[in-house]
Design a protein around this motif. Structure first.
Motif, PDB file in Angstrom:
ATOM      1  N   ALA A  73       0.841  -1.200   0.000  1.00  0.00           N
ATOM      2  CA  ALA A  73       0.000   0.000   0.000  1.00  0.00           C
ATOM      3  C   ALA A  73       0.873   1.246   0.000  1.00  0.00           C
ATOM      4  CB  ALA A  73      -0.937  -0.025   1.203  1.00  0.00           C
ATOM      5  N   LEU A  74       1.843   1.272  -0.917  1.00  0.00           N
ATOM      6  CA  LEU A  74       2.804   2.380  -0.931  1.00  0.00           C
ATOM      7  C   LEU A  74       2.194   3.641  -1.539  1.00  0.00           C
ATOM      8  CD1 LEU A  74       5.787   3.234  -0.391  1.00  0.00           C
ATOM      9  CD2 LEU A  74       6.249   2.628  -2.775  1.00  0.00           C
ATOM     10  N   HIS A  75       2.234   4.723  -0.771  1.00  0.00           N
ATOM     11  CA  HIS A  75       1.847   6.042  -1.274  1.00  0.00           C
ATOM     12  C   HIS A  75       3.134   6.807  -1.549  1.00  0.00           C
ATOM     13  CE1 HIS A  75      -2.429   5.787  -0.046  1.00  0.00           C
ATOM     14  NE2 HIS A  75      -1.971   5.092   0.973  1.00  0.00           N
ATOM     15  N   VAL A  76       3.272   7.296  -2.778  1.00  0.00           N
ATOM     16  CA  VAL A  76       4.412   8.147  -3.124  1.00  0.00           C
ATOM     17  C   VAL A  76       3.876   9.559  -3.280  1.00  0.00           C
ATOM     18  CG1 VAL A  76       6.112   8.669  -4.916  1.00  0.00           C
ATOM     19  CG2 VAL A  76       5.649   6.282  -4.276  1.00  0.00           C
ATOM     20  N   LEU A  77       4.440  10.501  -2.525  1.00  0.00           N
ATOM     21  CA  LEU A  77       3.948  11.886  -2.599  1.00  0.00           C
ATOM     22  C   LEU A  77       5.095  12.833  -2.923  1.00  0.00           C
ATOM     23  CD1 LEU A  77       2.380  10.580   0.314  1.00  0.00           C
ATOM     24  CD2 LEU A  77       0.871  12.343  -0.610  1.00  0.00           C
ATOM     25  N   ILE A  78       5.040  13.365  -4.141  1.00  0.00           N
ATOM     26  CA  ILE A  78       6.018  14.362  -4.582  1.00  0.00           C
ATOM     27  C   ILE A  78       5.279  15.711  -4.603  1.00  0.00           C
ATOM     28  CG2 ILE A  78       7.522  15.046  -6.498  1.00  0.00           C
ATOM     29  CD1 ILE A  78       7.514  11.975  -7.282  1.00  0.00           C
ATOM     30  N   ASN A  79       5.903  16.743  -4.066  1.00  0.00           N
ATOM     31  CA  ASN A  79       5.268  18.076  -3.951  1.00  0.00           C
ATOM     32  C   ASN A  79       3.845  18.000  -3.389  1.00  0.00           C
ATOM     33  OD1 ASN A  79       7.602  19.017  -5.203  1.00  0.00           O
ATOM     34  ND2 ASN A  79       6.668  19.177  -7.215  1.00  0.00           N
ATOM     35  N   PRO A  80       3.653  17.328  -2.243  1.00  0.00           N
ATOM     36  CA  PRO A  80       2.289  17.230  -1.700  1.00  0.00           C
ATOM     37  C   PRO A  80       1.792  18.568  -1.161  1.00  0.00           C
ATOM     38  CG  PRO A  80       3.854  16.344  -0.123  1.00  0.00           C
ATOM     39  CD  PRO A  80       4.639  16.670  -1.368  1.00  0.00           C
ATOM     40  N   GLU A  81       0.489  18.766  -1.283  1.00  0.00           N
ATOM     41  CA  GLU A  81      -0.132  19.974  -0.739  1.00  0.00           C
ATOM     42  C   GLU A  81      -1.406  19.595  -0.019  1.00  0.00           C
ATOM     43  OE1 GLU A  81      -0.671  23.395  -3.432  1.00  0.00           O
ATOM     44  OE2 GLU A  81       1.070  22.573  -4.487  1.00  0.00           O
ATOM     45  N   ILE A  82      -1.581  20.150   1.176  1.00  0.00           N
ATOM     46  CA  ILE A  82      -2.812  19.911   1.924  1.00  0.00           C
ATOM     47  C   ILE A  82      -3.877  20.873   1.407  1.00  0.00           C
ATOM     48  CG2 ILE A  82      -3.895  20.009   4.209  1.00  0.00           C
ATOM     49  CD1 ILE A  82      -1.292  18.998   5.399  1.00  0.00           C
ATOM     50  N   LEU A  83      -4.986  20.301   0.918  1.00  0.00           N
ATOM     51  CA  LEU A  83      -6.050  21.129   0.335  1.00  0.00           C
ATOM     52  C   LEU A  83      -7.099  21.495   1.367  1.00  0.00           C
ATOM     53  CD1 LEU A  83      -6.662  19.110  -2.969  1.00  0.00           C
ATOM     54  CD2 LEU A  83      -5.186  21.103  -2.660  1.00  0.00           C
ATOM     55  N   GLU A  84      -7.371  20.551   2.283  1.00  0.00           N
ATOM     56  CA  GLU A  84      -8.480  20.745   3.216  1.00  0.00           C
ATOM     57  C   GLU A  84      -8.227  19.924   4.467  1.00  0.00           C
ATOM     58  OE1 GLU A  84     -13.335  20.733   2.619  1.00  0.00           O
ATOM     59  OE2 GLU A  84     -12.077  19.636   1.220  1.00  0.00           O
ATOM     60  N   VAL A  85      -8.566  20.471   5.626  1.00  0.00           N
ATOM     61  CA  VAL A  85      -8.447  19.717   6.879  1.00  0.00           C
ATOM     62  C   VAL A  85      -9.752  19.845   7.656  1.00  0.00           C
ATOM     63  CG1 VAL A  85      -5.967  20.174   7.020  1.00  0.00           C
ATOM     64  CG2 VAL A  85      -7.544  21.598   8.326  1.00  0.00           C
ATOM     65  N   GLU A  86     -10.031  18.835   8.482  1.00  0.00           N
ATOM     66  CA  GLU A  86     -11.273  18.823   9.259  1.00  0.00           C
ATOM     67  C   GLU A  86     -11.056  18.105  10.581  1.00  0.00           C
ATOM     68  OE1 GLU A  86     -14.997  18.296   6.567  1.00  0.00           O
ATOM     69  OE2 GLU A  86     -15.017  16.657   8.021  1.00  0.00           O
ATOM     70  N   GLY A  87     -11.628  18.612  11.645  1.00  0.00           N
ATOM     71  CA  GLY A  87     -11.621  17.952  12.944  1.00  0.00           C
ATOM     72  C   GLY A  87     -10.254  17.952  13.596  1.00  0.00           C
ATOM     73  N   SER A  88     -10.171  17.305  14.758  1.00  0.00           N
ATOM     74  CA  SER A  88      -8.860  17.155  15.397  1.00  0.00           C
ATOM     75  C   SER A  88      -8.814  15.870  16.215  1.00  0.00           C
ATOM     76  CB  SER A  88      -8.521  18.381  16.248  1.00  0.00           C
ATOM     77  OG  SER A  88      -9.047  18.256  17.541  1.00  0.00           O
ATOM     78  N   THR A 116       2.016  14.583  -6.527  1.00  0.00           N
ATOM     79  CA  THR A 116       2.443  13.951  -7.783  1.00  0.00           C
ATOM     80  C   THR A 116       2.930  12.545  -7.456  1.00  0.00           C
ATOM     81  OG1 THR A 116       3.092  16.088  -8.701  1.00  0.00           O
ATOM     82  CG2 THR A 116       4.101  14.138  -9.702  1.00  0.00           C
ATOM     83  N   ASN A 117       2.583  11.558  -8.297  1.00  0.00           N
ATOM     84  CA  ASN A 117       3.025  10.176  -8.071  1.00  0.00           C
ATOM     85  C   ASN A 117       4.335   9.891  -8.816  1.00  0.00           C
ATOM     86  OD1 ASN A 117       2.340   9.689 -10.746  1.00  0.00           O
ATOM     87  ND2 ASN A 117       0.393   8.696 -10.259  1.00  0.00           N
ATOM     88  N   ARG A 118       4.781   8.631  -8.745  1.00  0.00           N
ATOM     89  CA  ARG A 118       6.048   8.201  -9.345  1.00  0.00           C
ATOM     90  C   ARG A 118       6.044   8.337 -10.871  1.00  0.00           C
ATOM     91  NH1 ARG A 118       8.830   3.986 -11.013  1.00  0.00           N
ATOM     92  NH2 ARG A 118      10.854   3.471 -10.076  1.00  0.00           N
ATOM     93  N   GLU A 119       4.839   8.380 -11.458  1.00  0.00           N
ATOM     94  CA  GLU A 119       4.711   8.530 -12.920  1.00  0.00           C
ATOM     95  C   GLU A 119       4.625  10.007 -13.330  1.00  0.00           C
ATOM     96  OE1 GLU A 119       2.847   5.811 -11.355  1.00  0.00           O
ATOM     97  OE2 GLU A 119       4.749   4.879 -11.974  1.00  0.00           O
ATOM     98  N   GLY A 120       4.668  10.898 -12.335  1.00  0.00           N
ATOM     99  CA  GLY A 120       4.629  12.321 -12.646  1.00  0.00           C
ATOM    100  C   GLY A 120       3.234  12.897 -12.797  1.00  0.00           C
ATOM    101  N   GLU A 121       2.200  12.135 -12.388  1.00  0.00           N
ATOM    102  CA  GLU A 121       0.822  12.623 -12.503  1.00  0.00           C
ATOM    103  C   GLU A 121       0.311  13.142 -11.157  1.00  0.00           C
ATOM    104  OE1 GLU A 121       0.077   8.687 -15.303  1.00  0.00           O
ATOM    105  OE2 GLU A 121      -0.459   8.750 -13.158  1.00  0.00           O
ATOM    106  N   ARG A 122      -0.455  14.234 -11.210  1.00  0.00           N
ATOM    107  CA  ARG A 122      -1.092  14.751  -9.987  1.00  0.00           C
ATOM    108  C   ARG A 122      -2.280  13.870  -9.634  1.00  0.00           C
ATOM    109  NH1 ARG A 122       1.757  17.801  -6.670  1.00  0.00           N
ATOM    110  NH2 ARG A 122       0.166  19.286  -6.007  1.00  0.00           N
ATOM    111  N   TYR A 123      -2.479  13.632  -8.327  1.00  0.00           N
ATOM    112  CA  TYR A 123      -3.640  12.859  -7.858  1.00  0.00           C
ATOM    113  C   TYR A 123      -4.032  13.375  -6.481  1.00  0.00           C
ATOM    114  CZ  TYR A 123      -0.550  10.261  -4.663  1.00  0.00           C
ATOM    115  OH  TYR A 123       0.318   9.924  -3.654  1.00  0.00           O
TER     116      TYR A 123
END
Ligand code: QAP
Ligand code: CO
Length: 183
Positions: A73-88, A116-123
């Protein structure tokens, strides 16, 4: 692929607290770094690792909550950005740059992240629970922020004290091993 050395607090604080640079292009060098990060994380039995923890100040992190035994279940995150947060939520965290130290940190309960993933696509990832905590912990690393700094002042003081004890125990063990191997 290669297992790289993991930088430790406090001796590598300068690198660990430097804000990381965005990745301009996902090329072979970046993919190599992503693969090394994953291999290093699995080797150290962690569930998350950021590039600055292996001495590279680039905005790249990997997370796999399935752990070293599954690795599925590998998540690769290149240039990650937090768009929205909720709760604590408050939960206990650890960090591969602070071996043996665990402490409670308050985080958002749910986060939506674009990367961006390992293939260079934003998700996009929508997360809650442990994944949401891991994402915030790892993205903090890319901003040069360590989990110690996210603790309340009281918990931080206790954690620093405990970590000093852990470190001096480690030093004593190393010296003992050295003595044993030289005789
Ligand atoms: C970050 O942390 C994280 O002290 C990843 O002796 C933190 O993988 C994700 C580890 C909280 C989710 C929640 C720590 C391994 C691993 C240690 C890690 C240790 C061995 C920490
Ligand atoms: Co960490």
């Amino acid at each position: 692929m290669a297992v790289r050395d993991i930088l430790l607090f406090p001796e590598d604080s300068d690198t660990l607290t430097t804000e990381c640079e965005p990745v301009e292009e996902v090329n072979d060098e970046i993919r190599q770094l992503v693969d090394d990060l994953a291999e290093t994380m699995y080797d150290a039995e962690g569930i998350g690792l950021a590039a600055p923890q292996v001495g590279v100040n680039k905005r790249i992190t990997v997370i796999d909550l399935s752990g070293p035994d599954h690795q599925d279940a590998l998540h690769v995150l290149i240039n990650p950005e937090i768009l929205e947060v909720e709760g604590s939520v408050v939960r206990e965290e650890g960090c591969l740059s602070f071996p043996g130290l665990y402490g409670e940190v308050e985080r958002a309960e749910r986060v939506r992240v674009e990367a961006t993933n390992r293939e260079g696509e934003r998700y996009e990832i929508e997360s809650e629970g442990l994944l949401a905590v891991a994402l915030q912990h790892e993205i903090d690393h890319l901003d040069g922020v360590l989990f110690l700094e996210q603790m309340t002042p009281t918990k931080r003081r206790m954690a620093r004290r405990e970590y000093r004890k852990i470190r001096s125990k480690m030093t004593r063990q190393k010296k003992r091993k050295k003595r044993e191997s030289s005789t």
